[in-house]
Scaffold this motif. Structure first.
Motif, PDB file in Angstrom:
ATOM      1  N   UNK A   9      51.960  37.375  48.668  1.00  0.00           N
ATOM      2  CA  UNK A   9      51.893  38.830  48.542  1.00  0.00           C
ATOM      3  C   UNK A   9      51.728  39.274  47.095  1.00  0.00           C
ATOM      4  N   UNK A  10      52.356  38.531  46.192  1.00  0.00           N
ATOM      5  CA  UNK A  10      52.373  38.889  44.772  1.00  0.00           C
ATOM      6  C   UNK A  10      51.674  37.802  43.969  1.00  0.00           C
ATOM      7  N   UNK A  11      50.789  38.217  43.091  1.00  0.00           N
ATOM      8  CA  UNK A  11      49.948  37.290  42.337  1.00  0.00           C
ATOM      9  C   UNK A  11      50.286  37.387  40.855  1.00  0.00           C
ATOM     10  N   UNK A  12      50.764  36.295  40.261  1.00  0.00           N
ATOM     11  CA  UNK A  12      51.028  36.291  38.822  1.00  0.00           C
ATOM     12  C   UNK A  12      49.686  36.269  38.093  1.00  0.00           C
ATOM     13  N   UNK A  13      49.535  37.186  37.148  1.00  0.00           N
ATOM     14  CA  UNK A  13      48.234  37.443  36.522  1.00  0.00           C
ATOM     15  C   UNK A  13      48.148  36.880  35.106  1.00  0.00           C
ATOM     16  N   UNK A  14      47.118  36.091  34.867  1.00  0.00           N
ATOM     17  CA  UNK A  14      46.777  35.709  33.496  1.00  0.00           C
ATOM     18  C   UNK A  14      46.152  36.934  32.822  1.00  0.00           C
ATOM     19  N   UNK A  15      46.118  36.964  31.473  1.00  0.00           N
ATOM     20  CA  UNK A  15      45.551  38.142  30.812  1.00  0.00           C
ATOM     21  C   UNK A  15      44.020  38.180  30.847  1.00  0.00           C
ATOM     22  N   UNK A  16      43.503  39.377  30.873  1.00  0.00           N
ATOM     23  CA  UNK A  16      42.074  39.671  30.714  1.00  0.00           C
ATOM     24  C   UNK A  16      41.174  39.145  31.823  1.00  0.00           C
ATOM     25  N   UNK A  17      40.114  38.419  31.474  1.00  0.00           N
ATOM     26  CA  UNK A  17      38.988  38.240  32.384  1.00  0.00           C
ATOM     27  C   UNK A  17      39.306  37.530  33.689  1.00  0.00           C
ATOM     28  N   UNK A  18      40.219  36.573  33.691  1.00  0.00           N
ATOM     29  CA  UNK A  18      40.540  35.859  34.933  1.00  0.00           C
ATOM     30  C   UNK A  18      41.101  36.820  35.977  1.00  0.00           C
ATOM     31  N   UNK A  19      41.994  37.716  35.554  1.00  0.00           N
ATOM     32  CA  UNK A  19      42.573  38.678  36.494  1.00  0.00           C
ATOM     33  C   UNK A  19      41.599  39.815  36.794  1.00  0.00           C
ATOM     34  N   UNK A  20      40.803  40.206  35.817  1.00  0.00           N
ATOM     35  CA  UNK A  20      39.788  41.234  36.057  1.00  0.00           C
ATOM     36  C   UNK A  20      38.805  40.778  37.138  1.00  0.00           C
ATOM     37  N   UNK A  21      38.458  39.489  37.119  1.00  0.00           N
ATOM     38  CA  UNK A  21      37.550  38.941  38.136  1.00  0.00           C
ATOM     39  C   UNK A  21      38.177  39.039  39.525  1.00  0.00           C
ATOM     40  N   UNK A  22      39.504  38.820  39.617  1.00  0.00           N
ATOM     41  CA  UNK A  22      40.186  38.948  40.907  1.00  0.00           C
ATOM     42  C   UNK A  22      40.163  40.395  41.392  1.00  0.00           C
ATOM     43  N   UNK A  23      40.334  41.335  40.476  1.00  0.00           N
ATOM     44  CA  UNK A  23      40.285  42.753  40.846  1.00  0.00           C
ATOM     45  C   UNK A  23      38.879  43.145  41.297  1.00  0.00           C
ATOM     46  N   UNK A  24      37.886  42.709  40.519  1.00  0.00           N
ATOM     47  CA  UNK A  24      36.495  43.041  40.858  1.00  0.00           C
ATOM     48  C   UNK A  24      36.085  42.460  42.213  1.00  0.00           C
ATOM     49  N   UNK A  25      36.713  41.326  42.566  1.00  0.00           N
ATOM     50  CA  UNK A  25      36.400  40.685  43.851  1.00  0.00           C
ATOM     51  C   UNK A  25      37.177  41.311  45.005  1.00  0.00           C
ATOM     52  N   UNK A  26      38.018  42.296  44.697  1.00  0.00           N
ATOM     53  CA  UNK A  26      38.773  42.977  45.747  1.00  0.00           C
ATOM     54  C   UNK A  26      40.082  42.313  46.123  1.00  0.00           C
ATOM     55  N   UNK A  27      40.529  41.330  45.316  1.00  0.00           N
ATOM     56  CA  UNK A  27      41.764  40.604  45.645  1.00  0.00           C
ATOM     57  C   UNK A  27      43.024  41.282  45.117  1.00  0.00           C
ATOM     58  N   UNK A  28      42.908  42.108  44.097  1.00  0.00           N
ATOM     59  CA  UNK A  28      44.043  42.828  43.534  1.00  0.00           C
ATOM     60  C   UNK A  28      43.817  44.327  43.696  1.00  0.00           C
ATOM     61  N   UNK A  29      44.913  45.088  43.794  1.00  0.00           N
ATOM     62  CA  UNK A  29      44.790  46.532  43.994  1.00  0.00           C
ATOM     63  C   UNK A  29      45.155  47.292  42.719  1.00  0.00           C
ATOM     64  N   UNK A  30      44.631  48.500  42.602  1.00  0.00           N
ATOM     65  CA  UNK A  30      44.950  49.385  41.483  1.00  0.00           C
ATOM     66  C   UNK A  30      46.399  49.852  41.628  1.00  0.00           C
ATOM     67  N   UNK A  31      47.186  49.683  40.570  1.00  0.00           N
ATOM     68  CA  UNK A  31      48.612  50.039  40.608  1.00  0.00           C
ATOM     69  C   UNK A  31      48.935  51.240  39.724  1.00  0.00           C
ATOM     70  N   UNK A  32      47.925  52.017  39.369  1.00  0.00           N
ATOM     71  CA  UNK A  32      48.157  53.161  38.478  1.00  0.00           C
ATOM     72  C   UNK A  32      49.171  54.155  39.043  1.00  0.00           C
ATOM     73  N   UNK A  33      49.261  54.246  40.382  1.00  0.00           N
ATOM     74  CA  UNK A  33      50.164  55.222  40.981  1.00  0.00           C
ATOM     75  C   UNK A  33      51.596  54.701  41.134  1.00  0.00           C
TER      76      UNK A  33
END
Length: 418
Positions: free
Chosen positions: A83-107
Motif C-alpha cells: 500500500x505504501x511505497x518508500x520513495x527514492x529522490x527525484x527521477x526514479x519516483x517521478x517515473x512511478x508517478x508518471x506511470x500512474x503508480x503513485x498518487x498526488x498527495x497535495x491535499x
C-alpha cells in the motif's frame, strides 16, 4: 434437526463476527529498500502508530537495496505491491508517478509541515503535484577529531581562510593526515567535496534553480570557484589518496590517523561505533566572515501511496501521521544523521547529529545541484561531476577546463542551456 439448525446458526454467527473484524482491521504493507531499518520500524515506529490508530495494522517488508527498483517495478506491474511505497529522490519516483503508480498527495493535511525545498525531490517539474511525504535528509559538512584539534590548538574553522590555516597547521605538525578523502571511487570527491562546499559559492537554491532555468552556466565564476578550492585539497589528503577508496577513508579517520573528514551526516552512526575519540562537526566554511552560509541538506527518502492500494484511506492516515512531530522525533533519533524534513523542531539526542541539524537555523538549505532535472540526459551531469571533481583534486584537470567540459556536456542535450 434442532441440533443441525443450532450448528448452522452458530457457523453463520461466527462468520458474521469474523467478517466484522476483517472490515474493521486493515493491514498496510510498506515497500522499502531500507532493510537495515527493519528493527526500527518493528520496535518503534509501527507500535507508536498502531497505538494511536487502532484498527490499522502495519507491516514493513523491505527488499535488498540494490534490487529494490526492479522488485518494486515488477510488483507494481503485477498488482502485488504494498500500500505504501518508500520513495527514492527525484527521477526514479517521478517515473512511478508518471506511470500512474503513485498518487498526488497535495491535499494531505500533513503536507503543510514541509517546506518547498523538502518537497522538491518528490514533485513534478512544475511543482504542481507532490507524490511522496518527505521523511529524511542528510546534511553535508566536516567531521573532525576533537582530540587532534585540542592537541594542536585549533578551533573549528568558520571561513575558508581559517579552514586552510587549520589544514596547514595539521600538515606542518605531521601527527595527523589533515583530511581523509580519496579519489579512487570518484563519487565522494563530488558529494563530500564539490556539493559540500559549492552552495556557499552559488548561493544554494538561487544558483541551483538558475542553472535549471539556463540563467547561469557551469562556466560562471560561482560554479568554477568550488573547483578552485578543491584543486588545493590534494596537498592535504595524504600519500596515495588517488588510490584511496571510500572505506579506506572511513577507516583512516575512525582509527585516529586523520584530523578532518569531509562528510555526510549518514556517517554518524557508524563513526560513533568505530571511533574511540570525541568528534565534532563544522559546517562548510564561508568565503568571507559575515557571508550568509549555505548547507547541502539533501532530500533522501520519502513515502508515497500506491495508486492501486485497496486500503487508500488507511494508508492516507499513516502518511498524514508521518507529518507529525511524533514521527519526526522517533525516526530522526533512531537514525542519527537522517534528519526529519518536517518543520517541527526535533531535538537530537546524539550530540554530533544535533550539531549538524543546528545549522538549519543558521544557514540557508539547498540540495545537490545535479539531482533535479539536470542529470536526465547523456552525458549524465551527476556522473560527470564525480569525474571532474576527482580529476581537479588530483591536478589532472584545471577548474576552468572541468567547468567547460561539464557545461558543454549539459548544453549538448539540455535545451535551456543551449
Amino acid at each position: 434437526m434442532t441440533k443441525k439448525i443450532t450448528c448452522a446458526a452458530l457457523l453463520a454467527s461466527t462468520a458474521l463476527v469474523a467478517g466484522s473484524a476483517m472490515a474493521q482491521d486493515v493491514t498496510l504493507t510498506i515497500e522499502s529498500w531500507r532493510n537495515d531499518d527493519l528493527t526500527l520500524w518493528q520496535d518503534k515506529i509501527i507500535p507508536a502508530f498502531e497505538a494511536a490508530n487502532p484498527g490499522i495494522k502495519v507491516q514493513f517488508t523491505p527488499s535488498a537495496p540494490a534490487e529494490y527498483n526492479a522488485v518494486l517495478n515488477s510488483k507494481l506491474d503485477a498488482g502485488s505491491a504494498g500500500d505504501l511505497i518508500t520513495c527514492r529522490p527525484f527521477d526514479a519516483s517521478l517515473a512511478l508517478y508518471d506511470a500512474g503508480h503513485l498518487v498526488d498527495l497535495n491535499d494531505l493535511a500533513g503536507m503543510a509541515n514541509f517546506s518547498d525545498v523538502a518537497k522538491s525531490a518528490w514533485q513534478t517539474d512544475d511543482g504542481a503535484a507532490t507524490f511522496c511525504v518527505p521523511m529524511a535528509s542528510v546534511i553535508h559538512g566536516f567531521i573532525y577529531n576533537k582530540d587532534a584539534f585540542e592537541e594542536l590548538g585549533i578551533e573549528a574553522p568558520a571561513t575558508e581562510a581559517e579552514f586552510f590555516a587549520a589544514l596547514d597547521k595539521i600538515k606542518e605538525d605531521g601527527t595527523y593526515i589533515p583530511m581523509a578523502m580519496g579519489t579512487n571511487d570518484q563519487w565522494e570527491a563530488a558529494t563530500m567535496g564539490y556539493q559540500n562546499i559549492g552552495p556557499n559559492y552559488w548561493k544554494g537554491e538561487e544558483g541551483r534553480l538558475a542553472l535549471i532555468k539556463g540563467e547561469q552556466k557551469l562556466t560562471d565564476a560561482q560554479w568554477i570557484a568550488p573547483y578552485e578550492q578543491l584543486a588545493k585539497w590534494g596537498a592535504y589528503l595524504g600519500d596515495g589518496f588517488e588510490a584511496q577508496t571510500y572505506p579506506d577513508s572511513q577507516n583512516i579517520f575512525t582509527l585516529g590517523r586523520a584530523a578532518i573528514y569531509p562528510a555526510g551526516s549518514w556517517e554518524i552512526s557508524g563513526f560513533n561505533t568505530q571511533a574511540d575519540f570525541e568528534m565534532g562537526a563544522f559546517k562548510p566554511p564561508v568565503v568571507n566572515a559575515g557571508d550568509t552560509c549555505y548547507i547541502s541538506d539533501h532530500t533522501d527518502i520519502a513515502m508515497g501511496l500506491n495508486a492501486a492500494s485497496p486500503n487508500a484511506e488507511a494508508a492516507r492516515t499513516f502518511l498524514d501521521w508521518m507529518g507529525t512531530e511524533e514521527f519526526a522525533t522517533i525516526y530522526a533519533n533512531a537514525l542519527p544523521g537522517f534528519f526529519s524534513l518536517s518543520n517541527h523542531d526535533v531535538p537530537m539526542e546524539d550530540p554530533l547529529a544535533q550539531e549538524f541539524v543546528s545549522w538549519r537555523g543558521e544557514c540557508e538549505s539547498t540540495i545537490r545541484s545535479t539531482y533535479q532535472i539536470l542529470s536526465r540526459g547523456t552525458p549524465n551531469l551527476e556522473n560527470e561531476t564525480w569525474n571532474a571533481s576527482a580529476q581537479v583534486i588530483k591536478g589532472a584537470e584545471s577548474p576552468a577546463d572541468a567547468g567547460k567540459r561539464l557545461q558543454d556536456g549539459l548544453a549538448s542535450w539540455y535545451e535551456p542551456q543551449q
